[in-house]
Every structure is written in structure tokens, then in C-alpha cells.
Design a protein around this motif. Structure first.
Motif, PDB file in Angstrom:
ATOM      1  N   UNK A 100       0.820  -1.209   0.000  1.00 15.21           N
ATOM      2  CA  UNK A 100       0.000   0.000   0.000  1.00 15.21           C
ATOM      3  C   UNK A 100       0.853   1.259   0.000  1.00 15.21           C
ATOM      4  N   UNK A 101       2.142   1.114   0.269  1.00 22.68           N
ATOM      5  CA  UNK A 101       3.022   2.273   0.329  1.00 22.68           C
ATOM      6  C   UNK A 101       3.689   2.542  -1.011  1.00 22.68           C
ATOM      7  N   UNK A 102       4.418   1.552  -1.542  1.00 23.57           N
ATOM      8  CA  UNK A 102       5.227   1.809  -2.729  1.00 23.57           C
ATOM      9  C   UNK A 102       5.751   0.500  -3.296  1.00 23.57           C
ATOM     10  N   UNK A 103       6.328   0.580  -4.483  1.00 21.96           N
ATOM     11  CA  UNK A 103       6.910  -0.582  -5.138  1.00 21.96           C
ATOM     12  C   UNK A 103       8.430  -0.560  -5.124  1.00 21.96           C
ATOM     13  N   UNK A 104       9.006   0.479  -4.567  1.00 24.37           N
ATOM     14  CA  UNK A 104      10.462   0.576  -4.484  1.00 24.37           C
ATOM     15  C   UNK A 104      10.821   1.498  -3.328  1.00 24.37           C
ATOM     16  N   UNK A 105      12.073   1.420  -2.882  1.00 25.12           N
ATOM     17  CA  UNK A 105      12.507   2.303  -1.797  1.00 25.12           C
ATOM     18  C   UNK A 105      12.435   3.762  -2.223  1.00 25.12           C
ATOM     19  N   UNK A 142       5.966  -2.315   4.730  1.00 20.90           N
ATOM     20  CA  UNK A 142       6.162  -1.719   3.411  1.00 20.90           C
ATOM     21  C   UNK A 142       7.619  -1.707   2.991  1.00 20.90           C
ATOM     22  N   UNK A 143       8.523  -1.498   3.948  1.00 21.16           N
ATOM     23  CA  UNK A 143       9.953  -1.538   3.642  1.00 21.16           C
ATOM     24  C   UNK A 143      10.373  -2.923   3.168  1.00 21.16           C
ATOM     25  N   UNK A 144       9.903  -3.961   3.864  1.00 19.08           N
ATOM     26  CA  UNK A 144      10.248  -5.325   3.459  1.00 19.08           C
ATOM     27  C   UNK A 144       9.777  -5.608   2.045  1.00 19.08           C
ATOM     28  N   UNK A 145       8.598  -5.096   1.686  1.00 18.61           N
ATOM     29  CA  UNK A 145       8.038  -5.359   0.370  1.00 18.61           C
ATOM     30  C   UNK A 145       8.777  -4.605  -0.729  1.00 18.61           C
ATOM     31  N   UNK A 146       9.634  -3.677  -0.367  1.00 14.19           N
ATOM     32  CA  UNK A 146      10.466  -2.993  -1.366  1.00 14.19           C
ATOM     33  C   UNK A 146      11.680  -3.828  -1.752  1.00 14.19           C
ATOM     34  N   UNK A 147      12.002  -4.836  -0.946  1.00 13.26           N
ATOM     35  CA  UNK A 147      13.057  -5.770  -1.306  1.00 13.26           C
ATOM     36  C   UNK A 147      12.538  -6.727  -2.383  1.00 13.26           C
ATOM     37  N   UNK A 148      13.436  -7.343  -3.152  1.00 16.59           N
ATOM     38  CA  UNK A 148      13.007  -8.381  -4.066  1.00 16.59           C
ATOM     39  C   UNK A 148      12.505  -9.570  -3.246  1.00 16.59           C
ATOM     40  N   UNK A 149      11.761 -10.481  -3.871  1.00 17.04           N
ATOM     41  CA  UNK A 149      11.216 -11.629  -3.141  1.00 17.04           C
ATOM     42  C   UNK A 149      12.332 -12.462  -2.537  1.00 17.04           C
ATOM     43  N   UNK A 190      17.973  -2.332   2.783  1.00 20.63           N
ATOM     44  CA  UNK A 190      16.974  -1.977   3.792  1.00 20.63           C
ATOM     45  C   UNK A 190      17.517  -0.941   4.768  1.00 20.63           C
ATOM     46  N   UNK A 191      18.720  -1.162   5.250  1.00 23.01           N
ATOM     47  CA  UNK A 191      19.284  -0.279   6.266  1.00 23.01           C
ATOM     48  C   UNK A 191      19.643   1.088   5.705  1.00 23.01           C
ATOM     49  N   UNK A 192      20.079   1.136   4.452  1.00 24.35           N
ATOM     50  CA  UNK A 192      20.381   2.433   3.842  1.00 24.35           C
ATOM     51  C   UNK A 192      19.124   3.293   3.776  1.00 24.35           C
ATOM     52  N   UNK A 193      18.008   2.657   3.419  1.00 23.58           N
ATOM     53  CA  UNK A 193      16.749   3.407   3.381  1.00 23.58           C
ATOM     54  C   UNK A 193      16.374   3.887   4.772  1.00 23.58           C
ATOM     55  N   UNK A 194      16.458   3.006   5.752  1.00 21.74           N
ATOM     56  CA  UNK A 194      16.067   3.380   7.105  1.00 21.74           C
ATOM     57  C   UNK A 194      16.988   4.459   7.667  1.00 21.74           C
ATOM     58  N   UNK A 195      18.271   4.356   7.382  1.00 24.00           N
ATOM     59  CA  UNK A 195      19.216   5.346   7.877  1.00 24.00           C
ATOM     60  C   UNK A 195      18.942   6.722   7.290  1.00 24.00           C
ATOM     61  N   UNK A 196      18.463   6.747   6.044  1.00 26.25           N
ATOM     62  CA  UNK A 196      18.227   8.020   5.365  1.00 26.25           C
ATOM     63  C   UNK A 196      16.826   8.577   5.579  1.00 26.25           C
ATOM     64  N   UNK A 197      15.877   7.710   6.004  1.00 24.66           N
ATOM     65  CA  UNK A 197      14.492   8.169   6.093  1.00 24.66           C
ATOM     66  C   UNK A 197      13.844   7.987   7.460  1.00 24.66           C
TER      67      UNK A 197
END
Length: 291
Positions: A100-105, A142-149, A190-197
């Protein structure tokens, strides 16, 4: 009981239950299902972000496991064999996870930035604490779903369930070095996104769960009367696995993994759920030679 722990033990081993099942013992089959169903379901839930899709995947996976019990040669631990089946089924599933959030980081970051911040008073934070936690859990999902399967599966097994490199590589059917490389890449993304956002791991980031809760509720992303993740009957991964888990994360990375280990873990299932219905079917009883 953590099936991803190297010293996984139970009062009655999987091997004993399997032999009883092959001898036609239905209670043994029920015990085996109830033992592994919560873990398979919670992997599926984190893979899809949807309780309905997770239920379908869990039932389909358990059917595959049970249907192939007679082919299990005890060349590996049962949990490795069974969760390898789960892994293959989850990765081959063609349904697209409804993020519901997004398809990519990148898209997720843009949407979080665009969502207006609304400050709450301390009393408002207290009154809305359940909805605020729901926002947090939905965002983490939503963050997990931005990773590939494949990245999702490796991260769930490695950092959320705490499987070591041996078990993780066996389930993923790759070398230990390749497993470590894939886990490292999933963590990095995952961590790069979390660190930046994410303001939870970096206080310099402006994003705060309580500041987004007004926008989330007003736009139907969170229904305070029907929470998806933050329910009283749910436990957390950390509560379920911490006594046994041998987490692989370094101290510097622990704060990221702990957030995901704090995600909802469903432990209770309706008695008539999943394979209990199938076990009552005459065709399946004949197929499995159940008493």
C-alpha cells in the motif's frame, strides 16, 4: 520452539512424528502441523504483507509438505526440508504483494516525504498510541516489500528468525558464501533506506510515526477500529524467538533488525483453520492412511 535454531529441539522430534504419520496416526499429523504452521504463516505474512494471501500460501505449502512426507529421506533435518518447500512455493508464487506504500525504496521515500506531518500533543500521542504503532508496523512491512522476493526471504530467515548461515544456505539451496552475500545486500538496501528516512534509527530524519498517523487515518491507510498488525492477540518475533535465536547482526546493525524483530507474530489460529478441514476429508484420510 524456533525451527531455525541450530539446536532446535522438541519433546517429541519431527522424525518421530513423521514415522507415526506414515503409520497412519492422525494426532501425530495434527501435532506436526500445529508445530510448524505459525512459522510458515508468519514467513508468508511478511513475504506478502497480506493476511489473506498468507493463509492461502500457508495452506498450499502445508499440503505440499504433507503430500511429500513419504519422500523425505532424512538426509537433512526435517525443518530444513520443509522450509525449503516453503521457500520454493513462496518465491514461485505469482501473486504480487499489495504494497500500500510503494513498489520501491525510492517511491516509498517520496511518498513518506509527501505525506504531511501533523504534530500531536503528549495526551494525543497517548490516546492514539495503538494507531501510531500500527503506522510503524505498516511502514516496516512496506519496507520489506520494497526488497526483491529473494531478498525478503533471505532477510526474514536470517535477521528476523535468526537462522545461522548453515541453516539459511540449506533452506535457500545456495552456498554459505552466497547466502552471506545475499543477506548482506538485503541488509544494505533496507538499512540504507532506514538510515536516510526513518526517525526511529536516525534522529536527524524528520519522519516520525506519530506525525504521520493523522494522514494515515484520514486517507484510510489505518483503521483504528480494525488494526491489521497491532492486535492484542499477536506476539512479536522477538518474544517468540529471543530465547533461542542466535542473531547474526553486528552491534551497529542491531537497532535496525530489532525493529523488524518487533513486528507482529501471529501465534493463535482457529481450530478449523488450514489443514484441519483437509484432515477431515475422506479422500485425504485414504491418501495418508490415517486412522
Amino acid at each position: 520452539m524456533n525451527p531455525f535454531h541450530p539446536t532446535y529441539q522438541t519433546d517429541q522430534t519431527d522424525k518421530e512424528l513423521i514415522q507415526q504419520i506414515l503409520d497412519g496416526n492422525q494426532p501425530a499429523l495434527t501435532n506436526l502441523i500445529e508445530r510448524h504452521q505459525p512459522f510458515i504463516y508468519n514467513i508468508a505474512w511478511k513475504m506478502t504483507g497480506s493476511t489473506a494471501d498468507a493463509e492461502d500460501l500457508t495452506q498450499e505449502t502445508l499440503i505440499k509438505i504433507i503430500s511429500n512426507l513419504s519422500t523425505f529421506k532424512h538426509e537433512s533435518a526435517f525443518q530444513t526440508w520443509a522450509y525449503r518447500i516453503a521457500k520454493n512455493h513462496f518465491l514461485n508464487d505469482q501473486k504480487k504483494a499489495p504494497n500500500i506504500f510503494a513498489n520501491s525504496f525510492e517511491e516509498l521515500g517520496t511518498r513518506l516525504d509527501a505525506a504531511p506531518n501533523t504534530d500531536l500533543s503528549e495526551s494525543e500521542k497517548k490516546d492514539q498510541r495503538e494507531a501510531i504503532r500500527e503506522v510503524r508496523l505498516q511502514c516496516l512491512s512496506g519496507m520489506l516489500l520494497c526488497l526483491t522476493k529473494e531478498q525478503r526471504m533471505v532477510y526474514i530467515i536470517g535477521d528476523i528468525f535468526g537462522a545461522d548461515h548453515t541453516i539459511g544456505s540449506e533452506i535457500m539451496e545456495i552456498s554459505k558464501d552466497n547466502y552471506r552475500m545475499k543477506l548482506s545486500k538485503a541488509r544494505k538496501d533496507l538499512y540504507n533506506f532506514m538510515q536516510n528516512k526513518c526517525g526511529l534509527v536516525n534522529k536527524a530524519n524528520p519522519c516520525r510515526c506519530h506525525k504521520k498517523v493523522t494522514f494515515a487515518t484520514e486517507n484510510g491507510m489505518v483503521d483504528a477500529k480494525n488494526l491489521l498488525f497491532n492486535r492484542k492477540e499477536y506476539s512479536t518475533f522477538k518474544e517468540q524467538l529471543e530465547p533461542d535465536a542466535d542473531f547474526l547482526v553486528d552491534d551497529a546493525e542491531l537497532k535496525y533488525a530489532e525493529l523488524h524483530q518487533g513486528h507482529s507474530f501471529k501465534t493463535q489460529f482457529e481450530k478449523k483453520n488450514f489443514l484441519v478441514k483437509i484432515l477431515e476429508d475422506a479422500n485425504w484420510q485414504r491418501r495418508l492412511n490415517l486412522n
